[in-house]
Write an enzyme that holds these catalytic residues in place. Structure first.
Site, PDB file in Angstrom:
ATOM      1  N   ARG A  53     -62.388  -0.793  -9.315  1.00  0.00           N
ATOM      2  CA  ARG A  53     -62.491  -2.107  -8.696  1.00  0.00           C
ATOM      3  C   ARG A  53     -61.555  -2.159  -7.498  1.00  0.00           C
ATOM      4  NH1 ARG A  53     -57.868  -2.913  -9.129  1.00  0.00           N
ATOM      5  NH2 ARG A  53     -58.044  -4.823  -7.872  1.00  0.00           N
ATOM      6  N   GLY A  54     -61.685  -3.224  -6.743  1.00  0.00           N
ATOM      7  CA  GLY A  54     -60.900  -3.315  -5.512  1.00  0.00           C
ATOM      8  C   GLY A  54     -61.812  -2.982  -4.351  1.00  0.00           C
ATOM      9  N   ALA A  55     -61.810  -3.816  -3.336  1.00  0.00           N
ATOM     10  CA  ALA A  55     -62.777  -3.654  -2.247  1.00  0.00           C
ATOM     11  C   ALA A  55     -62.857  -2.232  -1.692  1.00  0.00           C
ATOM     12  CB  ALA A  55     -62.449  -4.676  -1.146  1.00  0.00           C
ATOM     13  N   ARG A  90     -72.018  -5.438  -6.949  1.00  0.00           N
ATOM     14  CA  ARG A  90     -71.090  -6.558  -6.741  1.00  0.00           C
ATOM     15  C   ARG A  90     -71.296  -7.077  -5.315  1.00  0.00           C
ATOM     16  NH1 ARG A  90     -65.060  -5.711  -8.490  1.00  0.00           N
ATOM     17  NH2 ARG A  90     -65.205  -7.976  -8.730  1.00  0.00           N
ATOM     18  N   GLN A 202     -55.849  -8.884 -13.455  1.00  0.00           N
ATOM     19  CA  GLN A 202     -55.566  -7.690 -12.640  1.00  0.00           C
ATOM     20  C   GLN A 202     -54.088  -7.619 -12.248  1.00  0.00           C
ATOM     21  OE1 GLN A 202     -58.274  -9.653 -12.200  1.00  0.00           O
ATOM     22  NE2 GLN A 202     -59.903  -8.636 -11.064  1.00  0.00           N
ATOM     23  N   ASP A 243     -61.245  -9.204   0.194  1.00  0.00           N
ATOM     24  CA  ASP A 243     -62.523  -8.552  -0.089  1.00  0.00           C
ATOM     25  C   ASP A 243     -63.482  -8.700   1.075  1.00  0.00           C
ATOM     26  OD1 ASP A 243     -61.275  -9.401  -2.834  1.00  0.00           O
ATOM     27  OD2 ASP A 243     -62.648  -7.717  -3.222  1.00  0.00           O
ATOM     28  N   ASN A 253     -60.905 -13.620  -1.157  1.00  0.00           N
ATOM     29  CA  ASN A 253     -60.105 -12.796  -2.053  1.00  0.00           C
ATOM     30  C   ASN A 253     -60.234 -13.344  -3.466  1.00  0.00           C
ATOM     31  OD1 ASN A 253     -58.227 -10.488  -2.150  1.00  0.00           O
ATOM     32  ND2 ASN A 253     -56.720 -12.000  -2.815  1.00  0.00           N
ATOM     33  N   LYS A 254     -59.569 -12.674  -4.412  1.00  0.00           N
ATOM     34  CA  LYS A 254     -59.652 -13.075  -5.808  1.00  0.00           C
ATOM     35  C   LYS A 254     -59.416 -14.572  -6.013  1.00  0.00           C
ATOM     36  CE  LYS A 254     -60.601 -10.970  -8.383  1.00  0.00           C
ATOM     37  NZ  LYS A 254     -62.009 -10.824  -8.761  1.00  0.00           N
TER      38      LYS A 254
END
Ligand SMILES: CSC[C@H]1O[C@H](OP(=O)(O)O)[C@H](O)[C@@H]1O
EC number: 5.3.1.23
Length: 367
Positions: A53-55, A90, A202, A243, A253-254
């Site tokens: 995960r993570g852009a 995603r 996270q 992201d 972002n998150k």
């Protein structure tokens, strides 16, 4: 980065020079497990289930996913099918779309029998570029932390971060954490407030694990504590990841990032976004109106997984049976709340003009 003295990046080729290995981030911080990905379906599943995960990292994983598909069947039809499978995993991080389309453009003009090796080389090039971009962000962000340290006369700098924009979210260094690692290695006294980042935690599970590995002083806090800490002068600056940053400087972002930005604005705390250029979407303008926000399973809210006293990893339900839950995974912080974007080309304003000046090559022909 190093884990117990051993150098690691988050994705690497298997001994067969075909399959790829990744760290299963759904098992951290309790288990350090490596997953082997041998085909495009497994790559898609690893992204969708957030094993990776993570852009930036999902972009690199998707590029290798296309390479795995080309190794199996390099036809035009399979190239289209692989890109579609990976793009559907995603919707929010633009790095995923960018990496898939970049790979497709690189391969589509080639004879099918040449596509496999070129696809692996292209994925490796995206991975190598990510390391370089993140390290450059680290250098530019280091100056911000050093300036904060100078203002504090040697007292430790308190940095708040949200979610995990660490080396686990990239190939190495991380984006928001790169300046932190650089400053820590240079001996700048600092401490990190780690937002737990519900519902997948996270921050508590991944950022805290990373910082522990590197001996960076940190404290986990609940997501709702950030405003209180800022009101009491306990936060010198905020650094988060992105992201998708739009051409006008809006930052996706998150979930929860927007609330941190509001609290930072209200308390005069500098709010920085670490933004490597593959996460900037020059085709998008109004982030709030246009960004596709991923909605994930309500179970991520209603249930939680952890290690029981006897060491077993178990999942338990937190809520009354029958209660609904809604789980948007990201939010958008308008550019007006962003102090600056820490890019690989320097720290710039979160504005259309600044982005166009810093990235004339990208702004001129949005892809
Ligand atoms: C270095 S960008 C990391 C970025 O991605 C995270 O989202 P997720 O954990 O759902 O992949 C989060 O928004 C981070 O800031």
């Amino acid at each position: 980065m190093r884990i117990e003295g051993k150098a690691f990046t988050t994705i690497w080729l298997g001994d067969d020079a075909a399959s790829i290995h990744v760290i299963d981030q759904t098992r951290l911080p309790h288990k350090f497990e490596i997953v082997t990905i041998s085909n495009v379906a497994e790559a898609a599943r690893a992204i969708a289930d957030m094993q990776v995960r993570g852009a930036p990292l999902i972009g690199v994983t998707a590029a290798y996913g296309v390479a795995l598909a080309m190794r199996a069947d390099p036809s035009d039809g399979n190239l289209d099918k692989a890109c579609a499978i990976l793009a559907a995993t995603r919707p929010t991080a633009v790095n995923l779309k960018w990496a898939i389309e970049s790979t497709r453009r690189r391969l589509s003009g080639l004879p099918p029998n040449e596509r496999g090796p070129v696809a692996y080389a292209h994925a490796a090039a995206i991975a190598d570029e990510d390391v370089a971009l993140c390290e450059a962000i680290g250098e530019h962000g280091l100056a911000l932390i050093e300036a904060a340290a100078a203002r504090k006369g040697g007292e430790r700098v308190n940095i708040l971060t949200h979610c995990n924009a660490g080396w686990l979210a990239t190939v190495d260094w991380g984006t928001a954490t790169a300046p932190i690692y650089k400053a820590h290695e240079k001996g700048v006294p600092l401490h990190v407030w780690v937002d737990e980042t519900r519902p997948r935690n996270q921050g508590a599970s991944l950022t805290a694990w990373e910082l522990n590995q590197h001996g960076v002083p940190h404290t986990i806090v609940i997501d709702n504590a950030g405003g209180h800490l800022m009101q009491h002068g306990d936060v010198d600056l905020v650094i988060v990841g992105t992201d998708r940053t739009t051409a006008s400087g809006d930052v996706c972002n998150k979930i929860g990032t927007y609330l941190k930005a509001l609290a930072a604005k209200d308390n005069g705390v500098p709010f920085y976004v670490a933004a490597p250029s593959p996460s900037i979407d020059f085709t998008m303008d109004d982030g709030v109106a246009e960004t596709p926000i991923e909605t994930r399973s309500p179970q991520e809210i209603t249930h939680i997984t952890g290690r029981a006293a006897d060491g077993r990893i178990e999942t338990v339900c937190l809520v009354p049976l029958g209660s609904a839950a809604h789980n948007p995974a990201f939010d958008v912080t308008p550019a007006r709340l962003v102090t600056g974007l820490i890019t690989e080309r320097g720290v710039i304003a979160a504005s259309r003009d600044a982005l166009a000046r810093a990235f004339p090559d990208r702004a001129a022909k949005p892809q």
